[in-house]
Design a protein around this motif. Structure first.
Motif, PDB file in Angstrom:
ATOM      1  N   ALA A  10     -40.926  14.918 -12.440  1.00 46.62           N
ATOM      2  CA  ALA A  10     -41.784  16.147 -13.015  1.00 46.62           C
ATOM      3  C   ALA A  10     -40.885  16.430 -14.404  1.00 46.62           C
ATOM      4  O   ALA A  10     -41.465  16.756 -15.582  1.00 46.62           O
ATOM      5  CB  ALA A  10     -41.700  17.219 -12.113  1.00 46.62           C
ATOM      6  N   ALA A  11     -39.497  16.237 -14.080  1.00 48.88           N
ATOM      7  CA  ALA A  11     -38.678  16.681 -15.414  1.00 48.88           C
ATOM      8  C   ALA A  11     -38.935  15.495 -16.414  1.00 48.88           C
ATOM      9  O   ALA A  11     -38.701  16.034 -17.756  1.00 48.88           O
ATOM     10  CB  ALA A  11     -37.327  16.812 -14.891  1.00 48.88           C
ATOM     11  N   LEU A  18     -42.852  16.049 -24.525  1.00 43.54           N
ATOM     12  CA  LEU A  18     -42.361  16.762 -25.624  1.00 43.54           C
ATOM     13  C   LEU A  18     -42.802  18.179 -25.344  1.00 43.54           C
ATOM     14  O   LEU A  18     -43.634  18.798 -26.195  1.00 43.54           O
ATOM     15  CB  LEU A  18     -42.636  16.584 -26.852  1.00 43.54           C
ATOM     16  CG  LEU A  18     -42.345  14.964 -27.403  1.00 43.54           C
ATOM     17  CD1 LEU A  18     -42.561  14.583 -28.771  1.00 43.54           C
ATOM     18  CD2 LEU A  18     -40.591  14.795 -27.166  1.00 43.54           C
ATOM     19  N   ASP A  19     -42.729  18.732 -24.260  1.00 45.67           N
ATOM     20  CA  ASP A  19     -43.078  20.287 -23.921  1.00 45.67           C
ATOM     21  C   ASP A  19     -42.538  21.049 -25.095  1.00 45.67           C
ATOM     22  O   ASP A  19     -41.339  21.279 -25.382  1.00 45.67           O
ATOM     23  CB  ASP A  19     -42.628  20.645 -22.637  1.00 45.67           C
ATOM     24  CG  ASP A  19     -42.910  22.052 -22.039  1.00 45.67           C
ATOM     25  OD1 ASP A  19     -44.099  22.458 -21.911  1.00 45.67           O
ATOM     26  OD2 ASP A  19     -41.923  23.075 -22.081  1.00 45.67           O
ATOM     27  N   LEU A  23     -38.794  21.937 -26.250  1.00 45.50           N
ATOM     28  CA  LEU A  23     -38.151  21.710 -27.658  1.00 45.50           C
ATOM     29  C   LEU A  23     -37.522  22.630 -28.479  1.00 45.50           C
ATOM     30  O   LEU A  23     -36.664  22.601 -29.225  1.00 45.50           O
ATOM     31  CB  LEU A  23     -39.522  21.006 -28.338  1.00 45.50           C
ATOM     32  CG  LEU A  23     -40.175  19.630 -28.061  1.00 45.50           C
ATOM     33  CD1 LEU A  23     -41.118  19.275 -28.686  1.00 45.50           C
ATOM     34  CD2 LEU A  23     -38.918  18.407 -27.978  1.00 45.50           C
ATOM     35  N   LYS A  24     -38.321  23.963 -28.235  1.00 46.36           N
ATOM     36  CA  LYS A  24     -37.468  25.001 -28.809  1.00 46.36           C
ATOM     37  C   LYS A  24     -36.134  25.343 -28.383  1.00 46.36           C
ATOM     38  O   LYS A  24     -35.274  25.619 -29.091  1.00 46.36           O
ATOM     39  CB  LYS A  24     -38.497  26.333 -28.526  1.00 46.36           C
ATOM     40  CG  LYS A  24     -38.235  27.565 -29.205  1.00 46.36           C
ATOM     41  CD  LYS A  24     -38.180  27.546 -30.845  1.00 46.36           C
ATOM     42  CE  LYS A  24     -37.547  28.625 -31.399  1.00 46.36           C
ATOM     43  NZ  LYS A  24     -37.818  28.482 -32.855  1.00 46.36           N
ATOM     44  N   ILE A  25     -35.878  25.241 -27.022  1.00 51.86           N
ATOM     45  CA  ILE A  25     -34.734  25.415 -26.405  1.00 51.86           C
ATOM     46  C   ILE A  25     -33.751  24.401 -27.032  1.00 51.86           C
ATOM     47  O   ILE A  25     -32.590  24.748 -27.326  1.00 51.86           O
ATOM     48  CB  ILE A  25     -34.704  25.361 -24.914  1.00 51.86           C
ATOM     49  CG1 ILE A  25     -35.686  26.494 -24.264  1.00 51.86           C
ATOM     50  CG2 ILE A  25     -33.544  25.487 -24.146  1.00 51.86           C
ATOM     51  CD1 ILE A  25     -35.995  26.423 -22.938  1.00 51.86           C
ATOM     52  N   VAL A 205     -34.006  20.750 -14.744  1.00 51.40           N
ATOM     53  CA  VAL A 205     -33.734  19.106 -14.729  1.00 51.40           C
ATOM     54  C   VAL A 205     -34.105  18.543 -15.969  1.00 51.40           C
ATOM     55  O   VAL A 205     -33.035  17.685 -16.309  1.00 51.40           O
ATOM     56  CB  VAL A 205     -34.506  18.385 -13.600  1.00 51.40           C
ATOM     57  CG1 VAL A 205     -34.051  17.321 -13.500  1.00 51.40           C
ATOM     58  CG2 VAL A 205     -34.415  19.260 -12.211  1.00 51.40           C
ATOM     59  N   ALA A 206     -35.238  18.765 -16.554  1.00 51.48           N
ATOM     60  CA  ALA A 206     -35.695  18.300 -18.069  1.00 51.48           C
ATOM     61  C   ALA A 206     -34.470  18.593 -19.081  1.00 51.48           C
ATOM     62  O   ALA A 206     -34.111  17.804 -19.711  1.00 51.48           O
ATOM     63  CB  ALA A 206     -36.926  18.695 -18.445  1.00 51.48           C
TER      64      ALA A 206
END
Length: 231
Positions: A10-11, A18-19, A23-25, A205-206
């Motif tokens: 899932a990660a 490119l969630d 990306l912002k984090i 995890v991602a």
């Protein structure tokens, strides 16, 4: 074990898609850490060169202090900076607390001793014959300093890369001074801690995968630079 592989899959899908939140984090983490490393290098490299190349009173004591600061816990730095920038602190009027600026200040304090100490070590390892040869050929103080810097450039760049690797993975300063605000001060490490507390492991995890990839890239560059310096 199946839970681990499911979370990992899932990660991976989250990172591949490119969630936007992910990306912002990552963007915040890189922005803060890159700025802190840049400013620390501006101070640490000249300071390390002066300590290694010059004859200063109390030089041994300063180097001992630098080596001691390398082991300073990040939470101690976070607490120290917090005291100064909180509303009742000396610089409270600047309204820095829970901002990226506060995180940059904390990370800057964390790695300035590291860059300085590694620069001292890099310059100290430069063969004395380079200095003597430059002087013999009529070089002045600045020209001799440039020769020494050129010979130690690979080790100095490696010091900066090591410092970046140190701040990109720290959590204490980012949590205490940034406040883990979504979309503003949330970094990879603080987001991972938050997601773990929530029991939601996919994003954690991602982010861990992204952090590992960044760490791998940093180490590859570091090894390439070390290889160049050994030639």
């Amino acid at each position: 074990m199946s839970f681990f592989f499911e979370s990992l899959a899932a990660a991976g899908r989250l990172a591949w898609a490119l969630d936007p939140e992910l990306l912002k984090i990552v963007q915040v983490s890189l922005a803060v850490s890159c700025q802190a490393t840049f400013y620390a290098a501006l101070i640490g490299i000249p300071a390390g060169f002066v300590l290694a190349h010059g004859r200063l009173p109390g030089k041994r004591a300063i180097i001992t202090l630098l080596n001691t600061l390398l082991a300073l816990p990040t939470v101690v730095i976070g607490l120290f900076v917090y005291v100064f920038i909180s509303r009742r602190g000396l610089f409270g009027a600047l309204d820095l607390l829970y901002s990226q600026g506060a995180m940059i200040i904390g990370q800057f304090i964390l790695i300035v001793p590291l860059i300085t100490a590694l620069t001292v070590a890099a310059i100290s390892r430069v063969d004395q014959r380079y200095r003597k040869t430059a002087r013999t050929l009529g070089a002045n103080g600045w020209q001799t300093a440039l020769v020494v810097l050129r010979e130690g450039r690979f080790a100095i760049v490696a010091a900066v890369i090591s410092a970046f690797g140190r701040v990109i993975s720290e959590i204490g300063i980012s949590m205490m001074l940034g406040g883990n605000i979504k979309g503003f001060t949330r970094t990879m490490t603080t987001a991972m801690a938050l997601e773990y507390d929530k029991g939601s492991f996919t994003l954690a995890v991602a982010l861990g995968l992204v952090l590992m990839i960044l760490s791998l890239g940093i180490n590859i560059v570091f090894n390439l630079i070390q290889g160049q310096s050994d030639r």
